[in-house]
Design a protein around this motif. Sequence first.
Motif, PDB file in Angstrom:
ATOM      1  N   ASP A   1       0.837  -1.213   0.000  1.00  0.00           N
ATOM      2  CA  ASP A   1       0.000   0.000   0.000  1.00  0.00           C
ATOM      3  C   ASP A   1       0.869   1.260   0.000  1.00  0.00           C
ATOM      4  OD1 ASP A   1      -2.423   1.437   0.122  1.00  0.00           O
ATOM      5  OD2 ASP A   1      -2.359   1.534   2.306  1.00  0.00           O
TER       6      ASP A   1
ATOM      7  N   GLY B   1      -5.497  -3.893  -1.778  1.00  0.00           N
ATOM      8  CA  GLY B   1      -6.836  -4.418  -1.471  1.00  0.00           C
ATOM      9  C   GLY B   1      -7.168  -5.658  -2.282  1.00  0.00           C
TER      10      GLY B   1
ATOM     11  N   ASP C   1      -2.247  -4.381  -6.398  1.00  0.00           N
ATOM     12  CA  ASP C   1      -3.060  -3.520  -5.537  1.00  0.00           C
ATOM     13  C   ASP C   1      -3.232  -4.186  -4.162  1.00  0.00           C
ATOM     14  OD1 ASP C   1      -5.076  -1.425  -4.905  1.00  0.00           O
ATOM     15  OD2 ASP C   1      -6.346  -3.198  -4.780  1.00  0.00           O
TER      16      ASP C   1
ATOM     17  N   GLY D   1     -18.387   2.040  -4.016  1.00  0.00           N
ATOM     18  CA  GLY D   1     -17.060   2.517  -4.436  1.00  0.00           C
ATOM     19  C   GLY D   1     -16.992   2.953  -5.884  1.00  0.00           C
TER      20      GLY D   1
ATOM     21  N   ASP E   1      -1.291   2.082   5.056  1.00  0.00           N
ATOM     22  CA  ASP E   1      -1.998   1.597   6.245  1.00  0.00           C
ATOM     23  C   ASP E   1      -2.980   0.466   5.938  1.00  0.00           C
ATOM     24  OD1 ASP E   1      -4.046   2.860   4.958  1.00  0.00           O
ATOM     25  OD2 ASP E   1      -4.670   4.083   6.652  1.00  0.00           O
ATOM     26  N   HIS E   2      -2.867  -0.138   4.773  1.00  0.00           N
ATOM     27  CA  HIS E   2      -3.857  -1.165   4.433  1.00  0.00           C
ATOM     28  C   HIS E   2      -3.774  -2.358   5.377  1.00  0.00           C
ATOM     29  CE1 HIS E   2      -6.851  -3.158   2.094  1.00  0.00           C
ATOM     30  NE2 HIS E   2      -6.080  -4.219   1.960  1.00  0.00           N
TER      31      HIS E   2
ATOM     32  N   ARG F   1      -6.624   6.127  -3.444  1.00  0.00           N
ATOM     33  CA  ARG F   1      -5.509   6.947  -3.008  1.00  0.00           C
ATOM     34  C   ARG F   1      -4.268   6.755  -3.878  1.00  0.00           C
ATOM     35  NH1 ARG F   1      -4.689   9.118   2.299  1.00  0.00           N
ATOM     36  NH2 ARG F   1      -6.277   7.801   3.228  1.00  0.00           N
TER      37      ARG F   1
ATOM     38  N   ALA G   1     -16.067   1.545  -8.461  1.00  0.00           N
ATOM     39  CA  ALA G   1     -14.903   1.121  -9.249  1.00  0.00           C
ATOM     40  C   ALA G   1     -15.358   0.197 -10.361  1.00  0.00           C
ATOM     41  CB  ALA G   1     -13.903   0.403  -8.348  1.00  0.00           C
TER      42      ALA G   1
ATOM     43  N   ILE H   1      -8.444   4.987  -9.597  1.00  0.00           N
ATOM     44  CA  ILE H   1      -9.373   5.357  -8.526  1.00  0.00           C
ATOM     45  C   ILE H   1      -8.633   5.159  -7.207  1.00  0.00           C
ATOM     46  CG2 ILE H   1     -10.382   3.067  -8.082  1.00  0.00           C
ATOM     47  CD1 ILE H   1     -13.147   4.393  -8.349  1.00  0.00           C
TER      48      ILE H   1
ATOM     49  N   THR I   1      -8.358  -2.187  -8.236  1.00  0.00           N
ATOM     50  CA  THR I   1      -8.868  -2.256  -6.872  1.00  0.00           C
ATOM     51  C   THR I   1      -9.234  -3.706  -6.586  1.00  0.00           C
ATOM     52  OG1 THR I   1     -11.215  -2.069  -7.387  1.00  0.00           O
ATOM     53  CG2 THR I   1     -10.001   0.004  -7.176  1.00  0.00           C
ATOM     54  N   MET I   2      -9.798  -3.918  -5.404  1.00  0.00           N
ATOM     55  CA  MET I   2     -10.253  -5.253  -5.035  1.00  0.00           C
ATOM     56  C   MET I   2     -11.315  -5.806  -5.998  1.00  0.00           C
ATOM     57  SD  MET I   2     -12.253  -3.893  -1.650  1.00  0.00           S
ATOM     58  CE  MET I   2     -12.764  -5.448  -0.976  1.00  0.00           C
TER      59      MET I   2
ATOM     60  N   LEU J   1     -15.845  -0.663   2.461  1.00  0.00           N
ATOM     61  CA  LEU J   1     -16.221  -1.642   1.436  1.00  0.00           C
ATOM     62  C   LEU J   1     -16.442  -3.028   2.041  1.00  0.00           C
ATOM     63  CD1 LEU J   1     -13.804  -0.390  -1.360  1.00  0.00           C
ATOM     64  CD2 LEU J   1     -16.267   0.004  -1.178  1.00  0.00           C
TER      65      LEU J   1
ATOM     66  N   THR K   1     -11.001   3.252   3.297  1.00  0.00           N
ATOM     67  CA  THR K   1     -11.799   2.827   2.162  1.00  0.00           C
ATOM     68  C   THR K   1     -12.170   1.365   2.289  1.00  0.00           C
ATOM     69  OG1 THR K   1     -10.513   4.352   0.839  1.00  0.00           O
ATOM     70  CG2 THR K   1     -11.829   2.732  -0.350  1.00  0.00           C
ATOM     71  N   SER K   2     -11.182   0.536   2.586  1.00  0.00           N
ATOM     72  CA  SER K   2     -11.476  -0.892   2.611  1.00  0.00           C
ATOM     73  C   SER K   2     -12.421  -1.217   3.769  1.00  0.00           C
ATOM     74  CB  SER K   2     -10.204  -1.719   2.687  1.00  0.00           C
ATOM     75  OG  SER K   2      -9.481  -1.375   3.827  1.00  0.00           O
TER      76      SER K   2
ATOM     77  N   ASP L   1      -1.097   5.050   1.181  1.00  0.00           N
ATOM     78  CA  ASP L   1      -0.690   5.624   2.465  1.00  0.00           C
ATOM     79  C   ASP L   1      -0.123   4.587   3.422  1.00  0.00           C
ATOM     80  OD1 ASP L   1      -3.041   4.329   2.886  1.00  0.00           O
ATOM     81  OD2 ASP L   1      -3.958   5.899   4.098  1.00  0.00           O
TER      82      ASP L   1
HETATM   83  N1  LIG Z   1     -13.611   2.931  -5.131  1.00  0.00           N
HETATM   84  C1  LIG Z   1     -13.122   1.751  -4.782  1.00  0.00           C
HETATM   85  N2  LIG Z   1     -13.818   0.621  -5.037  1.00  0.00           N
HETATM   86  C2  LIG Z   1     -13.326  -0.590  -4.688  1.00  0.00           C
HETATM   87  N3  LIG Z   1     -12.153  -0.744  -4.032  1.00  0.00           N
HETATM   88  C3  LIG Z   1     -11.437   0.358  -3.737  1.00  0.00           C
HETATM   89  C4  LIG Z   1     -11.871   1.648  -4.096  1.00  0.00           C
HETATM   90  N4  LIG Z   1     -10.939   2.541  -3.672  1.00  0.00           N
HETATM   91  C5  LIG Z   1      -9.960   1.821  -3.057  1.00  0.00           C
HETATM   92  N5  LIG Z   1     -10.265   0.518  -3.102  1.00  0.00           N
HETATM   93  C6  LIG Z   1      -9.525  -0.590  -2.514  1.00  0.00           C
HETATM   94  O1  LIG Z   1      -9.166  -0.214  -1.180  1.00  0.00           O
HETATM   95  C7  LIG Z   1      -7.783  -0.476  -0.985  1.00  0.00           C
HETATM   96  C8  LIG Z   1      -7.197   0.513  -0.009  1.00  0.00           C
HETATM   97  O2  LIG Z   1      -7.796   0.305   1.226  1.00  0.00           O
HETATM   98  P1  LIG Z   1      -7.357   1.193   2.495  1.00  0.00           P
HETATM   99  O3  LIG Z   1      -5.893   1.091   2.687  1.00  0.00           O
HETATM  100  O4  LIG Z   1      -8.270   0.844   3.592  1.00  0.00           O
HETATM  101  O5  LIG Z   1      -7.785   2.612   1.982  1.00  0.00           O
HETATM  102  P2  LIG Z   1      -7.306   4.082   2.254  1.00  0.00           P
HETATM  103  O6  LIG Z   1      -6.636   4.441   0.966  1.00  0.00           O
HETATM  104  O7  LIG Z   1      -8.592   4.811   2.480  1.00  0.00           O
HETATM  105  O8  LIG Z   1      -6.376   4.071   3.438  1.00  0.00           O
HETATM  106  C9  LIG Z   1      -7.170  -0.385  -2.363  1.00  0.00           C
HETATM  107  O9  LIG Z   1      -6.000  -1.151  -2.444  1.00  0.00           O
HETATM  108  C10 LIG Z   1      -8.277  -0.886  -3.279  1.00  0.00           C
HETATM  109  O10 LIG Z   1      -8.236  -2.294  -3.435  1.00  0.00           O
END
Ligand SMILES: Nc1ncnc2c1ncn2[C@@H]1O[C@H](COP(=O)(O)OP(=O)(O)O)[C@@H](O)[C@H]1O
Length: 573
Positions: free
Chosen positions: A387, A552, A550, A480, A394-395, A537, A482, A535, A488-489, A442, A438-439, A392
């Motif tokens: 990540d 996520g 990626d 999301g 922190d994933h 961060r 996406a 899409i 992304t996921m 989701l 974000t995750s 950032d």
């Molecule tokens: N709009 C979206 N729809 C689906 N998955 C997304 C979207 N935006 C980000 N993601 C997923 O979320 C992951 C990042 O999660 P996390 O680290 O919790 O988010 P943040 O960037 O808010 O810190 C990405 O690697 C991606 O897989």
Amino acid sequence: MTFLFNEPTTFADELIDGFVAAHDRWVRRVEGGVVRAQRGEPGTVAVVIGGGSGHYPAFGGLVGPGLAHGAAMGNLFASPSARQVCSVARAAETGAGVLFTFGNYAGDVLHFGQAQESLVAQGIPCHTVTVTDDVSSASADRLADRRGVAGGLIVFKVAGTAADAGHPLDEVARVAELANSRTRTMGVAFTGCTLPGAAEPLFSVAPGRMAVGMGVHGEPGISEQDVPTADGLAELLVGRVLAEKPLGVTDTRVAVVLNGLGSVKYEELFVVYSRVARLLAAAGVTVVEPEVGEFFTSFDMAGVSLSVCWLDDELEGYWRAPADTPAYRKVLASAATVGTDRAPETRTDQVPAASEASQRTARRVLAAFDVIRRTVDDNADELGRIDAIAGDGDHGIGMQRGATAALAAARHAVDLGAGAGTVLERAADAWADKAGGTSGALWGVALHALGAELGDEAKPTPSDVVTGVCAAEAAIVRLGKAELGDKTMVDVLVPFRTELAARVESEVDLAAAWSAAADVAEAAAEATASLVPRIGRARPHAERSVGSPDAGAVSLALIVRAVSTVLGEGEGQ
Ligand SMILES: Nc1ncnc2c1ncn2[C@@H]1O[C@H](COP(=O)(O)OP(=O)(O)O)[C@@H](O)[C@H]1O
Ligand SMILES: O=C(COP(=O)(O)O)[C@@H](O)CO
């Protein structure tokens, strides 16, 4: 370095306890954050701000007369959940609606967006103004994509003062929007920050170097250079924000905020400000009530940002107005009246009745959360590393918080006799509440949708499971937005669901079908390495991410693989 903490996992909660204990003249604690100790006049708009913790005084320290009415306070560097935001908003509102205003981060946007939908469904009018002041996070032709940083203080102040003056919701939103459209911030960082209990900083800057435009969570900046003198820094910051003066604005008065990001001393800030003030005067700009201090920090990060808002008469009035909050005081504002409290939202320790078959499935679900938690724990560092390449970093931490909370909530619900649907829904809420980000949003909606499909009665058939996975996918895409190929996921979820559905359709048993679909998920996660993010961060630093998968997508593939081991053990479940 964070020296003082008990348990890293409880740090965010404990800091809110202590903050409220120290400031109960201004704030009182509610589920998910704080609201003013004394409610606003009945019929005034409630301005609710919020975001991750670790940015003090943002956001709880900015609650009080003349500023915000409530702050939703998330976990460290992760947005509060939709439920938490809703709870703060309901506690703060007095009958004239709610304005949400917060920094433009994907997790905050998702969670506050869900909260807004929920308030509106409850008959509470709600508008949102996202703060987008960070000039380094997107180009001037994509203003709405920019992140929100210290300039948020100006937007929050304008909105809070307008609300206290009794203006209606549309009007409060209009002036907040106006303030945001005229606010620009430029920041730099000299070191990263280290979260409680972490051995390494979340991100770093080479000694003697300065990351120009680095975000408050270590989002990569736009360039790097040697650390300049204080005057040199002032020149860089002033030059960049003045170059960003909004088109068509002719006003020459500005609100100015010189912000320390955590471990730059006030004395250093004053040395920089001395040159900032002279440069602004030389540029023909009149500074109105400047602020120098800490307004939006990033834990112990060493960094500085300069925010400027071009003021018209209306904005100047709001900016100059008194305010009285734990961390921001101009002069004492008049005491607000005490209103009646809405009943707090409560969660009971009861669960809906469930069939025995569903209770058995619920125990399998609990076993799945157990293996998910262990898998996420084992891979947290690697997920964080991936990540950090363009996001950032922190994933891994966020997924750990979510999976741990989901497991605890699932266990509690199972102990109460819940069926599979309720266990999944309780785990979903806990995941979203604790993970943030974000995750977190989701995974929260996905597990909720799966739980709603499975229900608390029938023993799910393989095709019920497929329907549940389809519902989870639909919930993620709805929230999301996406699409396949956005990196992304979703790039893992869609091929996983397609393979699972095809195998179940051709009557392969669930465990074997899931295992085959997990193979596809792993391959799909690896394949995200070649994609360019469109899409989330990682998008602003798209090119850095090519060659790495990626985060996520990888965590989702790891999780479906882990769940397949549980299905393999669960005869007939
Ligand atoms: N709009 C979206 N729809 C689906 N998955 C997304 C979207 N935006 C980000 N993601 C997923 O979320 C992951 C990042 O999660 P996390 O680290 O919790 O988010 P943040 O960037 O808010 O810190 C990405 O690697 C991606 O897989
Ligand atoms: O980082 C924050 C929220 O962003 P996520 O997208 O939830 O990670 C937070 O610290 C600022 O609100």
